[in-house]
Design a protein around this motif. Structure first.
Motif, PDB file in Angstrom:
ATOM      1  N   VAL A  47      70.041  50.227  32.399  1.00  0.00           N
ATOM      2  CA  VAL A  47      68.857  49.456  32.033  1.00  0.00           C
ATOM      3  C   VAL A  47      69.298  47.989  32.025  1.00  0.00           C
ATOM      4  CG1 VAL A  47      67.020  49.144  30.340  1.00  0.00           C
ATOM      5  CG2 VAL A  47      68.121  51.387  30.572  1.00  0.00           C
ATOM      6  N   ILE A  48      68.793  47.226  32.986  1.00  0.00           N
ATOM      7  CA  ILE A  48      69.156  45.821  33.130  1.00  0.00           C
ATOM      8  C   ILE A  48      67.974  45.008  32.615  1.00  0.00           C
ATOM      9  CG2 ILE A  48      70.009  44.062  34.714  1.00  0.00           C
ATOM     10  CD1 ILE A  48      71.760  46.643  34.529  1.00  0.00           C
ATOM     11  N   ILE A  49      68.194  44.240  31.538  1.00  0.00           N
ATOM     12  CA  ILE A  49      67.105  43.636  30.772  1.00  0.00           C
ATOM     13  C   ILE A  49      67.081  42.122  30.905  1.00  0.00           C
ATOM     14  CG2 ILE A  49      66.053  43.502  28.472  1.00  0.00           C
ATOM     15  CD1 ILE A  49      68.080  45.963  27.861  1.00  0.00           C
ATOM     16  N   GLY A  50      65.888  41.597  31.204  1.00  0.00           N
ATOM     17  CA  GLY A  50      65.684  40.157  31.286  1.00  0.00           C
ATOM     18  C   GLY A  50      65.433  39.558  29.922  1.00  0.00           C
ATOM     19  N   LYS A  51      65.433  38.235  29.849  1.00  0.00           N
ATOM     20  CA  LYS A  51      65.288  37.538  28.568  1.00  0.00           C
ATOM     21  C   LYS A  51      63.937  37.765  27.913  1.00  0.00           C
ATOM     22  CE  LYS A  51      64.021  33.297  30.900  1.00  0.00           C
ATOM     23  NZ  LYS A  51      64.357  31.935  31.185  1.00  0.00           N
ATOM     24  N   ASP A  52      62.927  38.144  28.696  1.00  0.00           N
ATOM     25  CA  ASP A  52      61.589  38.364  28.150  1.00  0.00           C
ATOM     26  C   ASP A  52      61.319  39.830  27.805  1.00  0.00           C
ATOM     27  OD1 ASP A  52      61.545  39.361  30.686  1.00  0.00           O
ATOM     28  OD2 ASP A  52      59.772  38.251  31.341  1.00  0.00           O
ATOM     29  N   GLY A  53      62.299  40.706  28.006  1.00  0.00           N
ATOM     30  CA  GLY A  53      62.148  42.121  27.684  1.00  0.00           C
ATOM     31  C   GLY A  53      61.816  42.996  28.881  1.00  0.00           C
ATOM     32  N   LYS A  54      61.503  42.390  30.020  1.00  0.00           N
ATOM     33  CA  LYS A  54      61.259  43.196  31.215  1.00  0.00           C
ATOM     34  C   LYS A  54      62.591  43.776  31.670  1.00  0.00           C
ATOM     35  CE  LYS A  54      57.248  40.684  32.713  1.00  0.00           C
ATOM     36  NZ  LYS A  54      56.686  39.725  33.650  1.00  0.00           N
ATOM     37  N   PHE A  55      62.529  45.045  32.118  1.00  0.00           N
ATOM     38  CA  PHE A  55      63.777  45.675  32.524  1.00  0.00           C
ATOM     39  C   PHE A  55      63.657  46.405  33.851  1.00  0.00           C
ATOM     40  CE2 PHE A  55      61.774  48.826  29.690  1.00  0.00           C
ATOM     41  CZ  PHE A  55      61.781  49.961  30.486  1.00  0.00           C
ATOM     42  N   SER A  56      64.804  46.543  34.479  1.00  0.00           N
ATOM     43  CA  SER A  56      64.963  47.314  35.700  1.00  0.00           C
ATOM     44  C   SER A  56      65.803  48.525  35.325  1.00  0.00           C
ATOM     45  CB  SER A  56      65.668  46.456  36.747  1.00  0.00           C
ATOM     46  OG  SER A  56      65.864  47.187  37.931  1.00  0.00           O
TER      47      SER A  56
END
Length: 113
Positions: A47-56
């Motif tokens: 789970v690769i998570i961006g600073k805004d909480g969106k994840f891949s």
């Protein structure tokens, strides 16, 4: 790209019993970072998570889309995306500590499918 993936690896948290699930911050290149972490940490799900909480989300077991659906997202069995509903405080703690209360929720969902 290698430096960004190494940076994500340094901040990776591994959780789960049924599956080894890696949670890592996104510094770019989500697919490549997930593959890199899988190779280094022998994980089943990344789970690769961006600073805004969106994840891949990437997974060896064909369940990525089922997990992502629970977080307002979608995709296909091997790769999907979604979003943790970060509050302002959670965005700050994610930035500072690279930890989130959402990790346990995702693990619970992943291990129940």
């Amino acid at each position: 790209m290698d430096a960004m993936m190494e940076r994500s690896l340094r901040h990776t948290t591994i959780l789960g019993k049924k599956y080894r699930i890696a949670f890592a911050p996104m510094y770019g290149y989500p697919s490549e970072t997930a593959h890199f972490i899988r190779g280094k940490k022998n994980t089943d799900i990344e789970v690769i998570i961006g600073k805004d909480g969106k994840f891949s989300l990437r997974s060896v077991p064909p369940i990525s889309h089922l997990i992502a659906r629970e977080f307002g997202g979608g995709g296909h069995p091997g790769a999907a995306g979604g979003s943790f509903s970060f509050t302002v405080v959670e965005r700050f703690t994610w930035w500072l500590f690279k930890k989130s209360r959402h990790f346990d929720e995702l693990v619970k969902i992943a291990e129940s499918v």
